[in-house]
Each structure stands twice: as C-alpha cells, then as structure tokens.
Write a protein that holds these residues in place. Structure first.
Motif, mmCIF file in Angstrom:
data_model
loop_
_atom_site.group_PDB
_atom_site.id
_atom_site.type_symbol
_atom_site.label_atom_id
_atom_site.label_comp_id
_atom_site.label_asym_id
_atom_site.label_seq_id
_atom_site.Cartn_x
_atom_site.Cartn_y
_atom_site.Cartn_z
ATOM 1 N N SER A 63 -5.727 5.285 2.468
ATOM 2 C CA SER A 63 -6.803 4.440 2.998
ATOM 3 C C SER A 63 -8.029 5.259 3.359
ATOM 4 O O SER A 63 -9.172 4.867 3.069
ATOM 5 C CB SER A 63 -6.318 3.665 4.224
ATOM 6 O OG SER A 63 -5.316 2.750 3.881
ATOM 7 N N HIS A 64 -7.799 6.406 3.990
ATOM 8 C CA HIS A 64 -8.914 7.270 4.392
ATOM 9 C C HIS A 64 -9.681 7.755 3.163
ATOM 10 O O HIS A 64 -10.918 7.689 3.117
ATOM 11 C CB HIS A 64 -8.379 8.445 5.209
ATOM 12 C CG HIS A 64 -9.453 9.372 5.685
ATOM 13 N ND1 HIS A 64 -10.334 9.041 6.694
ATOM 14 C CD2 HIS A 64 -9.799 10.629 5.268
ATOM 15 C CE1 HIS A 64 -11.175 10.046 6.890
ATOM 16 N NE2 HIS A 64 -10.874 11.011 6.039
ATOM 17 N N THR B 282 -12.107 -0.542 2.586
ATOM 18 C CA THR B 282 -10.680 -0.286 2.747
ATOM 19 C C THR B 282 -9.906 -0.872 1.571
ATOM 20 O O THR B 282 -10.385 -1.785 0.901
ATOM 21 C CB THR B 282 -10.161 -0.919 4.041
ATOM 22 O OG1 THR B 282 -10.265 -2.351 3.926
ATOM 23 C CG2 THR B 282 -10.951 -0.438 5.249
ATOM 24 N N PRO B 283 -8.697 -0.358 1.318
ATOM 25 C CA PRO B 283 -7.884 -0.943 0.251
ATOM 26 C C PRO B 283 -7.645 -2.439 0.434
ATOM 27 O O PRO B 283 -7.659 -3.200 -0.544
ATOM 28 C CB PRO B 283 -6.579 -0.153 0.325
ATOM 29 C CG PRO B 283 -6.966 1.171 0.899
ATOM 30 C CD PRO B 283 -8.055 0.855 1.880
ATOM 31 N N LEU C 13 0.821 -1.209 0.000
ATOM 32 C CA LEU C 13 0.000 0.000 0.000
ATOM 33 C C LEU C 13 0.857 1.261 0.000
ATOM 34 O O LEU C 13 0.487 2.261 -0.626
ATOM 35 C CB LEU C 13 -0.937 -0.014 1.216
ATOM 36 C CG LEU C 13 -2.042 1.045 1.223
ATOM 37 C CD1 LEU C 13 -2.939 0.900 -0.007
ATOM 38 C CD2 LEU C 13 -2.871 0.942 2.497
ATOM 39 N N PRO D 270 0.272 5.673 3.526
ATOM 40 C CA PRO D 270 -0.788 4.681 3.327
ATOM 41 C C PRO D 270 -2.072 5.053 4.063
ATOM 42 O O PRO D 270 -3.169 4.787 3.570
ATOM 43 C CB PRO D 270 -0.178 3.388 3.880
ATOM 44 C CG PRO D 270 1.292 3.593 3.798
ATOM 45 C CD PRO D 270 1.511 5.051 4.034
ATOM 46 N N TYR D 271 -1.928 5.672 5.233
ATOM 47 C CA TYR D 271 -3.110 6.069 5.997
ATOM 48 C C TYR D 271 -3.939 7.088 5.221
ATOM 49 O O TYR D 271 -5.173 6.994 5.157
ATOM 50 C CB TYR D 271 -2.707 6.646 7.355
ATOM 51 C CG TYR D 271 -3.885 7.203 8.121
ATOM 52 C CD1 TYR D 271 -4.745 6.364 8.825
ATOM 53 C CD2 TYR D 271 -4.144 8.581 8.125
ATOM 54 C CE1 TYR D 271 -5.840 6.883 9.508
ATOM 55 C CE2 TYR D 271 -5.232 9.104 8.808
ATOM 56 C CZ TYR D 271 -6.078 8.246 9.489
ATOM 57 O OH TYR D 271 -7.161 8.755 10.164
ATOM 58 N N ASN E 200 -11.531 4.764 1.327
ATOM 59 C CA ASN E 200 -12.728 4.347 2.040
ATOM 60 C C ASN E 200 -13.869 5.337 1.818
ATOM 61 O O ASN E 200 -15.032 4.942 1.660
ATOM 62 C CB ASN E 200 -12.429 4.201 3.524
ATOM 63 C CG ASN E 200 -13.534 3.458 4.268
ATOM 64 O OD1 ASN E 200 -14.259 2.666 3.666
ATOM 65 N ND2 ASN E 200 -13.672 3.717 5.545
#
Length: 305
Positions: free
Chosen positions: A285-286, A295-296, A269, A281-282, A289
């Motif tokens: 992901s946010h 989520t990924p 990711l 990555p966070y 989503n």
C-alpha cells in the motif's frame, strides 16, 4: 509471461469490438479519437486512411492491416479520395447504427473492411506500448508476417460464415491480431528503444527473468547470475537500453502488475502483495500510493466503477 504479453495485459481491458463493413462508390467516414487502440484490416478492395492532423494519406490494399495504438482520430475514404473528402465525412458510428445510410453498392471500387477497437487503460502504459507510432501500417507483402496473415484470414472466415462458437473465437482472434500486429511492427525494423531492448540478449534475458517471477527476492547480483554476466555489465546495458536500473524497473513493474491484479481480480490485498513481491499489504500500500498517488482500495473501487 514475456515482456510483450505483459505490456499488452497491463493496459488491455474488456473485450475488443469489431465490425465488418462493405461499401463502394464515393464515401468517407470519420472515426473520432478513442481512449484505446483502433485497427482496420482491408479484406477486399482498397481505400485510403486520412489523418486528422494533415499527414500524408495512407493507401491501403487488400490484406493490409493498420493499427492506431493511441486512438488517433482519422478518416477512412474511397481509394480516389483527396483532402476535400473530410468535408463530406460522416461519423462512422452513424453507419453502424443505421442513422446514416451507407453509399449504395455500385460494384465499382467495392471495399470490405474489418474495423475494430481495443479498450485500454492508459494509466499504466508500458514504455513498449507508449513508443508505438500514431499509425502502424503493415502492408500485405508476399512472405511477410505469415502469422498475421493467418489471423486475418481466420477472422474473415469467422465473421463471414457465422459458425458455431464464433462468440468465443472472434474475441480471441482479435486479441491474437493485436499481438501479431505489434510483433510485426517490431520485426519491420521499427525505430525506438524497445525493439533494441528485446533484441539485446543480456537485457532481454534479464527482463524475461523479472517478468517470469516478479515476486522472487531479486538483487542485482542474483539477476546478473541468472543472465550469466557480471553485475556491472548487466547494470550498464540494462540502464542504457531500458532507461532505468534493473531494480528500479522491477519496482515499477511490481506495482504495475499489482494494479492489473487489483483491476482484474478479486484477490485480497495480502494475496496480491505476495504475488508481486511485497512482504505485507502495508508495504504494498505504501509503495502503491507513492507510485500512483492513491491507495490500492481506492484504485480498485475506481476501476470497478
């Protein structure tokens, strides 16, 4: 990458499939709706395509190509077929597996067809692909779409002669056929937003820049400078034609590209986040989503299932 290539790559999955069919006499085959795109090329003779929704029959001649980009159910029948042909239609798949014999070859009204399908993931359809009509008919006219004609000729030879390397050549030519059919549709003066989008020099240049390097730290000012117009001019023309502002389109495309990478690669990711312009990555992901409702990680697992 350019917009058309990216629009196709975002939805296309797996290998296309094709079958070469030769039939004559009175016949009719039903092709059920398909979660992908179907196509037919008439290599020899003539036939008719009948839509299940009752639309006017489409008369097809040698060299004609038809793309059904939304997997619309339809019938293929002999050139003299009428509305009653549906009553004698047999499933196309039963022709292929041999459970229903094809009509005997009589030499009368003989037609040879190349029929196939492209597998598509419709979860992230680019608007260019979404606005394609239910049926794209590209008739064989002298001097029109020479690249499409060449691809059809090459496919016919590969499928007819079974030459070495055909297992690589045929899928590649089928992919090329899809590109040429979409190009030809756009060149035919197609109605819709995206032929106009890609025909506008300012908007087309902006899209090329965003698709070529989605990870760049784009801003409206930087993109306007890249294109060579003022920021208000870019914002006005881009928003009017594309339907959303440049940075909103960039966000959508970054996440769509991320979904493609999650589906088609095993990259971690963090690597995908860097490739699509997210710092962590966070952060990806946010945003992912919020756009896709998952989520990924779950998206990748479902795509692999």
């Amino acid at each position: 990458m350019d917009v058309v290539s990216d629009a196709i790559s975002a939805v296309r999955i797996g290998q296309p499939s094709s079958n070469r069919i030769r039939v004559s006499g009175s016949w009719c085959a039903r092709l059920a709706p398909y979660d992908g795109a179907g196509f037919h090329v008439v290599l020899e003779g003539g036939c008719r395509l009948l839509r299940e929704d009752g639309g006017d029959p489409l008369v097809l001649g040698a060299g004609d190509a038809v793309l059904l980009p939304h997997g619309t159910g339809h019938l293929l029948a002999d050139a003299d077929a009428d509305g009653a042909a549906a009553e004698r239609a047999v499933p196309f798949e039963r022709w292929l597996d041999g459970s229903t014999p094809r009509p005997p070859r009589t030499g009368l009204g003989e037609v040879e067809l190349l029929c196939g399908k492209y597998r598509l993931d419709r979860n992230r359809v680019h608007p260019l692909m979404a606005e394609l009509p239910e049926v794209v008919h590209l008739p064989n006219r002298v001097g029109s779409h020479p690249e499409l004609r060449s691809a059809i000729d090459l496919l016919g030879r590969e499928l007819g002669e079974q030459r070495p390397g055909a297992c690589i050549a045929v899928p590649s030519l089928l992919d090329l056929l899809l590109v040429y059919m979409i190009r030809s549709w756009m060149a035919e003066g197609a109605t819709g937003a995206w032929p106009a989008v890609l025909g506008d020099p300012v908007t087309a240049a902006a899209l090329r820049a965003l698709h070529s390097d989605p990870a760049a730290p784009w801003t409206n000012d930087r993109l306007a400078g890249e294109v060579g117009v003022s920021r208000p001019t870019l914002a006005r023309r881009f928003s009017a034609l594309v339907g959303r502002p440049p940075m909103a389109y960039l966000t959508w495309w970054r996440l769509t590209f991320a979904a493609t990478l999650l589906r088609d690669t095993q990259d971690p990711l963090a690597t995908i986040a860097r490739r699509v312009g997210y710092g962590t990555p966070y952060a990806l992901s946010h945003a992912f989503n919020r756009e896709f409702g998952t989520t990924p990680g779950r998206y990748r697992a479902e795509a692999a299932a």
